[in-house]
Design an enzyme around this catalytic site. Structure first.
Site, PDB file in Angstrom:
ATOM      1  N   MET A 257     -10.029   1.282  15.584  1.00 49.68           N
ATOM      2  CA  MET A 257     -11.181   1.799  15.518  1.00 49.68           C
ATOM      3  C   MET A 257     -11.702   1.743  17.092  1.00 49.68           C
ATOM      4  O   MET A 257     -11.349   0.681  17.775  1.00 49.68           O
ATOM      5  CB  MET A 257     -12.222   0.471  14.953  1.00 49.68           C
ATOM      6  CG  MET A 257     -13.699   0.884  15.118  1.00 49.68           C
ATOM      7  SD  MET A 257     -14.358  -0.182  14.213  1.00 49.68           S
ATOM      8  CE  MET A 257     -14.112  -1.763  15.339  1.00 49.68           C
TER       9      MET A 257
ATOM     10  N   SER B  62      -6.105   8.211  18.686  1.00 53.05           N
ATOM     11  CA  SER B  62      -4.833   8.613  17.845  1.00 53.05           C
ATOM     12  C   SER B  62      -4.176   9.697  18.510  1.00 53.05           C
ATOM     13  O   SER B  62      -4.602  10.181  19.358  1.00 53.05           O
ATOM     14  CB  SER B  62      -5.440   8.928  16.543  1.00 53.05           C
ATOM     15  OG  SER B  62      -6.106   8.003  15.862  1.00 53.05           O
TER      16      SER B  62
ATOM     17  N   HIS C 228       4.067   4.460  13.388  1.00 54.83           N
ATOM     18  CA  HIS C 228       2.730   4.799  12.450  1.00 54.83           C
ATOM     19  C   HIS C 228       1.675   4.522  13.015  1.00 54.83           C
ATOM     20  O   HIS C 228       0.422   4.742  12.525  1.00 54.83           O
ATOM     21  CB  HIS C 228       2.969   4.492  11.039  1.00 54.83           C
ATOM     22  CG  HIS C 228       2.679   2.921  10.915  1.00 54.83           C
ATOM     23  ND1 HIS C 228       2.973   1.798  11.546  1.00 54.83           N
ATOM     24  CD2 HIS C 228       1.961   2.541   9.988  1.00 54.83           C
ATOM     25  CE1 HIS C 228       2.541   0.715  11.361  1.00 54.83           C
ATOM     26  NE2 HIS C 228       1.698   1.080  10.172  1.00 54.83           N
ATOM     27  N   GLY C 229       1.518   3.675  14.013  1.00 57.35           N
ATOM     28  CA  GLY C 229       0.290   3.218  14.508  1.00 57.35           C
ATOM     29  C   GLY C 229       0.425   2.194  15.572  1.00 57.35           C
ATOM     30  O   GLY C 229       1.356   2.036  16.230  1.00 57.35           O
TER      31      GLY C 229
ATOM     32  N   GLY D  71      -0.159  -1.455  15.206  1.00 58.72           N
ATOM     33  CA  GLY D  71       0.086  -2.577  15.125  1.00 58.72           C
ATOM     34  C   GLY D  71      -0.750  -3.854  15.794  1.00 58.72           C
ATOM     35  O   GLY D  71      -1.044  -3.508  16.863  1.00 58.72           O
TER      36      GLY D  71
ATOM     37  N   HIS E 248      -7.584   7.777   6.877  1.00 58.60           N
ATOM     38  CA  HIS E 248      -6.228   6.872   6.726  1.00 58.60           C
ATOM     39  C   HIS E 248      -6.706   6.040   5.485  1.00 58.60           C
ATOM     40  O   HIS E 248      -7.547   5.102   5.542  1.00 58.60           O
ATOM     41  CB  HIS E 248      -6.329   6.227   8.060  1.00 58.60           C
ATOM     42  CG  HIS E 248      -5.172   5.078   7.915  1.00 58.60           C
ATOM     43  ND1 HIS E 248      -5.511   3.961   8.690  1.00 58.60           N
ATOM     44  CD2 HIS E 248      -3.788   4.909   7.407  1.00 58.60           C
ATOM     45  CE1 HIS E 248      -4.247   3.115   8.388  1.00 58.60           C
ATOM     46  NE2 HIS E 248      -3.491   3.766   7.604  1.00 58.60           N
TER      47      HIS E 248
ATOM     48  N   GLY F 118      -4.850   5.536  15.408  1.00 55.17           N
ATOM     49  CA  GLY F 118      -5.223   4.427  16.266  1.00 55.17           C
ATOM     50  C   GLY F 118      -5.957   3.413  15.487  1.00 55.17           C
ATOM     51  O   GLY F 118      -6.283   3.470  14.352  1.00 55.17           O
TER      52      GLY F 118
ATOM     53  N   ASP G  34       0.807  -1.188  -0.013  1.00 60.39           N
ATOM     54  CA  ASP G  34      -0.120  -0.046   0.005  1.00 60.39           C
ATOM     55  C   ASP G  34       0.684   1.167   0.155  1.00 60.39           C
ATOM     56  O   ASP G  34       0.978   1.939   1.066  1.00 60.39           O
ATOM     57  CB  ASP G  34      -0.969   0.101   1.001  1.00 60.39           C
ATOM     58  CG  ASP G  34      -2.111   1.131   1.094  1.00 60.39           C
ATOM     59  OD1 ASP G  34      -2.338   1.735  -0.060  1.00 60.39           O
ATOM     60  OD2 ASP G  34      -2.992   0.913   1.729  1.00 60.39           O
TER      61      ASP G  34
END
Lengths: 476, 144
Positions: free
Chosen positions: A376, A380, A399-400, A402, A234, A374, A95
């Site tokens: 759902m 974030s 980045h987030g 995981g 996102h 973040g 992606d």
């Protein structure tokens, strides 16, 4: 993961000294608990990355690192073209230029509250989401070329957005060096009806409230106050990026022997930056970055239209737009020498510090906004780039969160409808075409993003500015 | 268990962020068919898909593993551009060339509740081999 394999540099910095085929050390930034919880595959993958030709300084893994494809997700590596450096399709991922864009609304929670349901309905109606969704834009040969060359600037020229948007997007909305001629007919075919669609999986559009501020000064520059309402998007380069990733991964794996590259893992498929294949990939990958930037720009336009139905008088301006699956040519100092390096970030966010020349003047003193999505129903974060990040990780951060649990485990444990009801009871509205998709994305199927962000902050990769809580989530 | 009695089947296996697809059968062709059913099952329940439309697929690769990768990626591509889901498959493989027909129908978001799009098949856990009992295994991780 067994932490005795590491040399501990400080509370959040763990080094694997170069050994075997490794050309440089590997460094993981994480607190001890996060490191212990990481998959042993991260160790294997980051040491494999450290063995690739032309890598400089070290192979880095961010606090959210997990088992990826060749590179760990959360992996960062820079390659010097003058030392036989390579570009890796696996080091960017499928992606391409997936990222996060956050918009100001100028609203606060008190103003939003009576209109939450209406806004959720309008956003869900307006923004195509989920498997098989098509956009309202159909690209022909010429418009496809324009989009691949122009990115968000092209989208703006088509009437999607406002000129002020561009300076708050990495590369000012247009990735230079894109070569549409290296984008295959199949990649184009996959994209021609997908512009302005969110996709599925962990992609979303979220209305969020600012729940906590950690740095008032930087937050003021970023335009964030407690209880403000923002909207985050996102998503990435959709089918086009996936197809480019698929095709070049195979081409690179099959030509590794030709380029005399010993691959410890086929997924690390790469080609010398100076080779025809390396150049073709860079041209196609940059076109895919433009596709992602154009896509988020069109979704921004659709979001503005949806919001205007409920709040006719407000203006949605950009906070910033970041990409977290890229390879970019950047200048960094290595051994006191300024070098032009190709920095791969696979599931890692660029995080330029204050005074970086590529940032717009408004962020000169604060550093770049670093937007961490973040999952759902969870928080974030907004962080800012630091000067020390340049020394630690070529200006890169996490980045987030995981995943902590696989999709099949998640569907065994939760039901989509029940989750939607539970989140509704907490004041979070979910709109999604697939209840199974919702179950697979259950909040508890992910690691705690707060722990990851705290680690990135303590490691000096980026500094915490604000925490955002979800109010409405449009889920693929 | 005598392998001669094994009916072709598919299963999923774990990967941190994504999902593994695996087909098991007494022939390479059937194993490829089952891996593809496992792929459909990542998106939706294959039993909910009707086989009303047929799509021809051809690929060629230097080895079985590359062929599996190409096969799955071609299905991902056809599903994406034609807006289809596939229920079942007929695969023939001869000297590195695969010819197949995939049977399915257009995606119906109400009926199929598709959970996730597949971005592509990966080299991770990519294996095609024959077990000592004669059964073929064809598997890889798909990125979703």
């Amino acid at each position: 993961m067994d932490i005795s394999q590491f040399i501990q540099r400080n509370a959040t910095c763990w080094e694997i000294a170069a050994k075997g085929n490794m050309r440089v050390p590997a460094i993981i930034y994480a607190d001890e608990q996060l490191l212990q919880d990481m998959d042993q595959k991260v160790y294997e993958q980051i040491t494999n990355v450290a063995s690739l030709p032309g890598i400089v300084e070290a192979a880095y893994a961010m606090p959210d690192a997990h088992w990826g494809y060749g590179f760990p997700i959360g992996g960062v590596a820079a390659f010097d073209p003058e030392q036989g450096g390579v570009v890796s399709a696996g080091g960017v991922g499928f992606d391409i230029s997936c990222g996060v864009r956050t918009l100001h609304t100028g609203l606060n929670m008190i103003e939003l509250q009576p209109h939450k349901q209406a806004l959720a309905d309008e956003l869900y109606r307006k923004v195509p989401v989920g498997v098989g969704s098509k956009g309202r834009i159909h690209l022909n040969h010429d418009s496809m070329h324009g989009m691949l060359k122009g990115g968000a600037q092209w989208a703006l020229d088509q009437g999607f957005g406002e000129p002020e948007d561009l300076e708050r997007i990495e590369e000012h909305g247009c990735m230079a060096g894109a070569e549409p001629k290296y984008v295959s007919p199949k990649a184009r075919e996959r994209q021609k009806d997908e512009m302005g669609t969110l996709g599925s999986g962990n992609h979303y559009l979220e209305v969020q409230q600012v729940a906590e501020i950690y740095d008032e000064t930087v937050a003021a520059v970023f335009g964030l106050k407690i209880n403000d309402v923002v909207i985050s998007i996102h998503c990435g380069s959709r089918g086009l990026g996936h197809q480019i990733g698929t095709e070049f991964l195979k081409d690179m794996a099959m030509s590794a022997a030709h380029y005399q590259i010993a691959l410890p893992d086929r997924e690390l498929a790469c080609a010398p930056l100076a080779s025809p294949l390396g150049k073709q990939y860079l041209g196609a990958m940059r076109a895919a970055i433009n596709c992602a930037l154009a896509n988020r720009q069109i979704i921004t336009h659709l979001t503005r239209q949806a919001v205007a139905k409920v709040f006719p008088d407000i203006h949605l301006g950009l906070l910033y737009d970041v990409s977290h699956n890229t390879c970019k040519l950047e200048h960094h100092t290595v051994n006191s020498q300024k070098k032009a390096l190709y920095v791969h970030r696979k599931g890692a966010t660029r995080a330029f510090g204050p005074d970086h020349p590529d940032l717009p003047p408004v962020f000169k003193d604060t550093g770049q906004p670093v937007l961490i999505g973040g999952s759902m129903g969870t928080s974030s974060y907004v962080l800012c780039g630091t000067l020390e990040g340049e020394l630690r990780s070529f200006s890169s951060a996490c980045h987030g969160a995981g995943r902590a649990m696989s999709r099949s485990q998640a569907t065994k444990q939760w039901q989509g409808r029940t989750l939607v009801d539970e989140l509704a009871a907490r004041g979070i509205i979910i709109r999604s075409p697939s209840m199974r998709g919702v179950a697979e994305e259950a909040p508890a199927a992910y690691k705690d993003v707060s722990v990851v962000v705290d680690s990135a902050d303590r490691a000096g990769l980026a500094r915490k500015v604000a925490r955002l809580e979800p109010v409405i989530c449009i889920k693929g | 268990m005598n392998s001669k009695t094994i009916a072709p089947y598919w299963e999923h296996f774990e990967h941190g962020a994504d999902i593994g697809i695996r087909g098991i059968a007494l022939t390479l062709e059937q194993a490829f068919e089952q891996t593809a059913v496992a792929m459909t099952a990542v998106i939706t329940d294959p039993d909910q898909v009707l086989a009303t439309k047929a799509v021809s697929i051809h690929c060629e690769a230097p080895d079985h593993e590359m062929l599996l990768l190409d096969w799955i990626n071609e299905l991902v591509y056809q599903m994406a551009v034609q807006g289809l889901l596939f229920k079942r498959y007929q695969v023939a493989i001869h000297e590195g060339k695969l010819s197949a027909t995939a049977f399915g129908e257009a995606v119906d978001r109400q009926k199929h509740q598709p959970a996730v799009e597949i971005k592509g098949a990966t080299f991770t856990e990519l294996h095609v081999y024959q077990q000592p009992d004669g059964a073929w295994i064809a598997q890889c991780i798909v990125d979703v």
